[in-house]
Design a protein around this motif. Structure first.
Motif, PDB file in Angstrom:
ATOM      1  N   SER A  27      34.681  28.912  38.263  1.00 34.46           N
ATOM      2  CA  SER A  27      35.920  29.958  38.376  1.00 34.46           C
ATOM      3  C   SER A  27      37.251  29.169  38.079  1.00 34.46           C
ATOM      4  N   VAL A  28      37.029  27.794  37.692  1.00 30.10           N
ATOM      5  CA  VAL A  28      38.136  26.969  37.063  1.00 30.10           C
ATOM      6  C   VAL A  28      37.790  26.631  35.641  1.00 30.10           C
ATOM      7  N   LEU A  29      36.673  26.986  35.132  1.00 37.78           N
ATOM      8  CA  LEU A  29      36.240  26.174  33.735  1.00 37.78           C
ATOM      9  C   LEU A  29      36.860  26.700  32.576  1.00 37.78           C
ATOM     10  N   PHE A  30      37.283  27.977  32.294  1.00 36.12           N
ATOM     11  CA  PHE A  30      38.016  28.336  31.202  1.00 36.12           C
ATOM     12  C   PHE A  30      39.513  27.638  31.169  1.00 36.12           C
ATOM     13  N   THR A  83      42.021  32.372  36.158  1.00 37.95           N
ATOM     14  CA  THR A  83      40.682  33.039  35.790  1.00 37.95           C
ATOM     15  C   THR A  83      40.813  34.622  36.214  1.00 37.95           C
ATOM     16  N   ILE A  84      41.140  34.570  37.450  1.00 42.08           N
ATOM     17  CA  ILE A  84      41.391  36.112  37.897  1.00 42.08           C
ATOM     18  C   ILE A  84      42.258  36.845  36.765  1.00 42.08           C
ATOM     19  N   ARG A  85      43.294  36.021  36.268  1.00 45.57           N
ATOM     20  CA  ARG A  85      44.223  36.770  35.293  1.00 45.57           C
ATOM     21  C   ARG A  85      43.390  37.122  34.179  1.00 45.57           C
ATOM     22  N   THR A  86      42.651  36.263  33.675  1.00 45.62           N
ATOM     23  CA  THR A  86      41.714  36.647  32.548  1.00 45.62           C
ATOM     24  C   THR A  86      40.792  37.630  32.759  1.00 45.62           C
ATOM     25  N   SER A  87      40.387  37.412  33.820  1.00 45.18           N
ATOM     26  CA  SER A  87      39.255  38.496  34.351  1.00 45.18           C
ATOM     27  C   SER A  87      39.552  40.000  34.258  1.00 45.18           C
ATOM     28  N   THR A  88      41.036  40.103  34.203  1.00 48.77           N
ATOM     29  CA  THR A  88      41.448  41.148  34.396  1.00 48.77           C
ATOM     30  C   THR A  88      42.323  41.628  32.907  1.00 48.77           C
ATOM     31  N   SER A  89      41.790  40.979  31.996  1.00 50.38           N
ATOM     32  CA  SER A  89      42.550  40.982  30.698  1.00 50.38           C
ATOM     33  C   SER A  89      41.749  41.428  29.708  1.00 50.38           C
ATOM     34  N   GLY A 106      46.132  21.630  43.912  1.00 45.17           N
ATOM     35  CA  GLY A 106      46.754  23.058  43.916  1.00 45.17           C
ATOM     36  C   GLY A 106      46.875  23.514  42.390  1.00 45.17           C
ATOM     37  N   ILE A 107      47.006  22.631  41.264  1.00 47.96           N
ATOM     38  CA  ILE A 107      46.899  22.971  40.028  1.00 47.96           C
ATOM     39  C   ILE A 107      45.478  23.285  39.670  1.00 47.96           C
ATOM     40  N   PHE A 108      44.585  22.242  39.880  1.00 50.75           N
ATOM     41  CA  PHE A 108      43.219  22.327  39.154  1.00 50.75           C
ATOM     42  C   PHE A 108      42.372  23.356  39.900  1.00 50.75           C
ATOM     43  N   VAL A 109      42.576  23.751  41.200  1.00 48.51           N
ATOM     44  CA  VAL A 109      41.668  24.356  41.789  1.00 48.51           C
ATOM     45  C   VAL A 109      42.492  25.907  42.012  1.00 48.51           C
ATOM     46  N   TYR A 110      43.617  25.892  42.763  1.00 49.05           N
ATOM     47  CA  TYR A 110      44.245  27.182  43.091  1.00 49.05           C
ATOM     48  C   TYR A 110      44.876  27.776  41.911  1.00 49.05           C
ATOM     49  N   TYR A 111      45.834  26.933  41.145  1.00 48.60           N
ATOM     50  CA  TYR A 111      46.093  27.652  40.011  1.00 48.60           C
ATOM     51  C   TYR A 111      45.132  28.093  39.074  1.00 48.60           C
ATOM     52  N   PHE A 112      44.183  27.281  38.696  1.00 50.34           N
ATOM     53  CA  PHE A 112      43.140  27.438  37.787  1.00 50.34           C
ATOM     54  C   PHE A 112      42.322  28.885  38.144  1.00 50.34           C
ATOM     55  N   ILE A 113      42.195  29.008  39.455  1.00 52.56           N
ATOM     56  CA  ILE A 113      41.616  30.329  39.860  1.00 52.56           C
ATOM     57  C   ILE A 113      42.295  31.583  39.747  1.00 52.56           C
ATOM     58  N   PHE A 114      43.670  31.325  39.777  1.00 50.51           N
ATOM     59  CA  PHE A 114      44.602  32.366  39.543  1.00 50.51           C
ATOM     60  C   PHE A 114      44.475  32.773  38.312  1.00 50.51           C
ATOM     61  N   ARG A 163      32.942  36.324  25.225  1.00 51.94           N
ATOM     62  CA  ARG A 163      33.734  37.340  26.141  1.00 51.94           C
ATOM     63  C   ARG A 163      34.349  36.632  27.390  1.00 51.94           C
ATOM     64  N   TYR A 164      35.539  36.116  27.131  1.00 52.87           N
ATOM     65  CA  TYR A 164      36.268  35.521  28.077  1.00 52.87           C
ATOM     66  C   TYR A 164      36.441  36.287  29.463  1.00 52.87           C
ATOM     67  N   ALA A 165      36.954  37.352  29.243  1.00 52.96           N
ATOM     68  CA  ALA A 165      37.267  38.253  30.254  1.00 52.96           C
ATOM     69  C   ALA A 165      36.125  38.663  31.128  1.00 52.96           C
ATOM     70  N   ILE A 166      35.011  38.993  30.605  1.00 57.18           N
ATOM     71  CA  ILE A 166      33.682  39.032  31.422  1.00 57.18           C
ATOM     72  C   ILE A 166      33.251  38.085  32.105  1.00 57.18           C
TER      73      ILE A 166
END
Lengths: 307, 276
Positions: free
Chosen positions: B120-123, A33-39, A23-31, A276-279
């Motif tokens: 997708s989880v690396l950062f 990353t999505i958050r970073t990708s829109t920053s 839950g944390i290392f897959v789903y939350y981390f994906i969340f 370029r973390y967001a990109i």
């Protein structure tokens, strides 16, 4: 509480820690990353300041307008197509020969599988050397040297350093596909072999009694029975291909003009070389969406209906 | 099932197999013949020739450069493999023998973690390790491989335990064993073949892994051998025999496992292709 209920409860509690970790290392981390990708985190200082500014899909827009990323997507498409085709055709072909149980067929089976035990990094390093073009025609290297020794100099070519393309297909991908197929085709062969051995003997015999030829047997009986294997092979090879990184990184870098570049390589550079973390995160999420498009329907259909 | 083959088709099959043998052995030939060449013979013009005499110069040099990384790979791979196998075994037991409502949904949720691109989880993962002060260390890599290994090891053990009749587990409950006893006394002793397959699979995958290795460890002295090999290839001054010897050293542990325990390796491969 019944024994059954007690067991079910114990089962749930045993799984719980793993579920929490995933839950944390897959789903939350994906969340995240999505958050970073829109920053706006596209430099080290913006990250350090920690101030989060939502910029919507601007990073994604930038990516899709970026010629390098467009090349990456085309490369991914063609690489996946040819890698899949190579593994499946070779896999079926070799499995059918091995299945004939000739003398020594288990030796060949083991031989075709051995690349699977090796890292993509090693594969990339070694095939990278084999396909290094050298200076043709004066001092050819690798395959080109072999071709010269054989007197077939007209087949010499720039391999993965070639910038030629047909339409959107970069020919430099050919050696990469060959290396990848070398590594994974044995795996697909093993899958088909298991499938072939699961076909009931009576079925083949019945068809033979009815006068089916070898080719008819293959297309009418074996291939339909092997359809689930083909699907599994496509899932395994396909999802691997969409995120291919180590092979490219070790074999070609990205090639001249990014002819062999892939989203994973671009992501790596954006994240760890350019900060370029967001990109980089946006690339990662696009990769995730591509993989999920293949995997989710598969998982859904596998587990639907069971309780 | 074998079909009858006549002599001509037999010959054709062997010719085809021989041709493919060339394809599969080619990189192996190049690696082996180059790595045993002395320095003065390693020029591009004789890359396809066998060495005139066997030399260990390449291996000596490669060991000097990659030795520490080889050790790192063992430090990383052995604990990560064992821990993830144990977790997988316990999870597999729960999901196959102690089914609860929605256990299949839970399983599918876990399994999804096996397919995601780790980019997708690396950062967040790196930030996490920086926050807990483990970034750049081998323990961080061990934790990473254990956690992202949960889906595959759980899948493999679940499939393995599903072949074992439920009556066996139920009988022990009737005899008054609790769940822990059922697991350790009944299931664990017959799990050895399952463990062999999972351990081979995890060992091979963790040994060969590159993305986590290159991004979580930045200090060259802490990097596993896959990363060190790429760095070796990146530095132009290195001789080809050193590089090929390095490739061989990096490949050898998993190759040995494959050669000795090939049967189980294939079983792991097939279990890894997900039959649900």
């Amino acid at each position: 509480m019944s024994v059954q209920k007690k067991k079910a409860r114990a089962g749930f509690f045993i799984i719980l820690p793993s579920l929490a970790f995933i839950g944390i290392f897959v789903y939350y981390f994906i969340f995240l990353t999505i958050r970073t990708s829109t920053s706006n985190w596209n430099s080290f200082s913006s990250l350090l300041s920690g101030e989060y500014k939502f910029v919507g899909f601007r990073n994604y827009q930038r990516l899709f307008m970026d010629p390098r990323f467009q090349t990456d997507l085309w490369n991914t498409l063609f690489f996946t197509l040819f890698f899949l085709a190579g593994c499946i055709i070779l896999g079926i072909f070799l499995a059918n020969i091995i299945d004939k149980q000739l003398k020594g067929s288990s030796f060949f089976q083991n031989l075709f599988l051995f690349p699977m035990a090796i890292s993509f990094v090693v594969t990339g390093t070694v095939w990278g050397w084999i396909f290094a073009p050298g200076n043709i025609p004066t001092s050819p290297q690798g395959i080109n040297l072999l071709l010269e020794n054989l007197g077939w100099t007209n087949l010499q070519w720039m391999w993965y350093t070639s910038t030629q393309s047909i339409g959107k297909f970069n020919l430099a991908l050919i050696p990469v596909v060959i290396a990848a197929t070398w590594q994974m085709s044995g795996y697909v062969m093993a899958m088909y072999l298991a499938g072939l051995r699961a076909i009931p003997e009576e079925m083949i015999e019945a068809a033979q009694v009815d006068g089916a030829t070898g080719i008819q047997l293959f297309w009418r009986i074996k291939m339909p029975m092997l359809r689930p294997i083909t699907l599994s092979a496509m899932i395994v090879i396909g999802h691997m291909s969409l995120k291919i990184f180590d092979l490219i990184y070790a074999m070609t870098g990205s090639g001249p003009n990014n002819v062999t570049d892939m989203p994973a390589v671009y992501m790596f550079e954006q994240m760890f070389r350019s900060n370029r973390y967001a990109i980089a995160s946006a690339i990662a999420i696009i990769m995730l969406i591509m993989v999920a498009a293949v995997i989710v329907p598969y998982l859904y259909s596998s587990f639907r209906g069971e309780k | 099932m074998a079909e009858k083959s006549n002599k001509t088709s037999l010959t054709i099959y062997y010719i085809i197999l021989a041709l493919f043998t060339i394809f599969y052995v080619l990189p192996f030939y190049v690696t082996l013949s180059t790595s045993f060449k002395p320095f003065e013979e390693v020029s591009i013009s004789n890359m396809w020739k066998l060495p005139s005499k066997i030399s260990f110069e390449g291996f000596k040099e490669a060991f000097a450069r990659l030795g520490p990384n080889l050790k790192n790979s063992f430090y990383l791979t052995i604990p990560a493999t064992l821990i993830s196998a144990i977790i997988g075994s316990i999870n597999g037991f729960a999901l196959s023998k102690l089914r609860f409502k929605y256990s299949n949904t839970v399983f599918a949720l876990i399994l999804f973690g096996m397919f995601i691109p780790y980019q997708s989880v690396l950062f967040p993962l790196i930030q996490f390790f920086q926050a807990i002060g483990l970034y750049g260390t081998i323990p961080a890599l061990i934790i990473t491989h254990v956690i992202y290994g949960i889906p595959i090891t759980t899948l493999m053990f679940k499939n393995y335990y599903e072949e074992i009749p439920n009556e066996l587990v139920e009988a022990s409950a009737v005899d008054g064993a609790n769940i822990w006893q059922t697991y350790t006394k009944i299931l664990l002793p017959i799990s050895i073949p399952g463990f062999v397959v999972v351990i081979i699979w995890q060992f091979t995958n963790i040994w060969n892994e590159f993305l986590f290795a290159v991004t979580i460890t930045s200090d060259p002295t802490k990097q596993p051998i896959t990363v060190a090999l790429v760095n070796l290839a990146g530095s132009q001054v290195v001789q080809w025999n050193v590089q090929m010897a390095g490739a061989l050293i990096a490949a050898l542990p998993t190759l040995i496992v494959y050669i000795i325990l090939g049967r189980y390796f294939v079983r792991g491969l097939l279990a890894g292709s997900v039959k649900g």
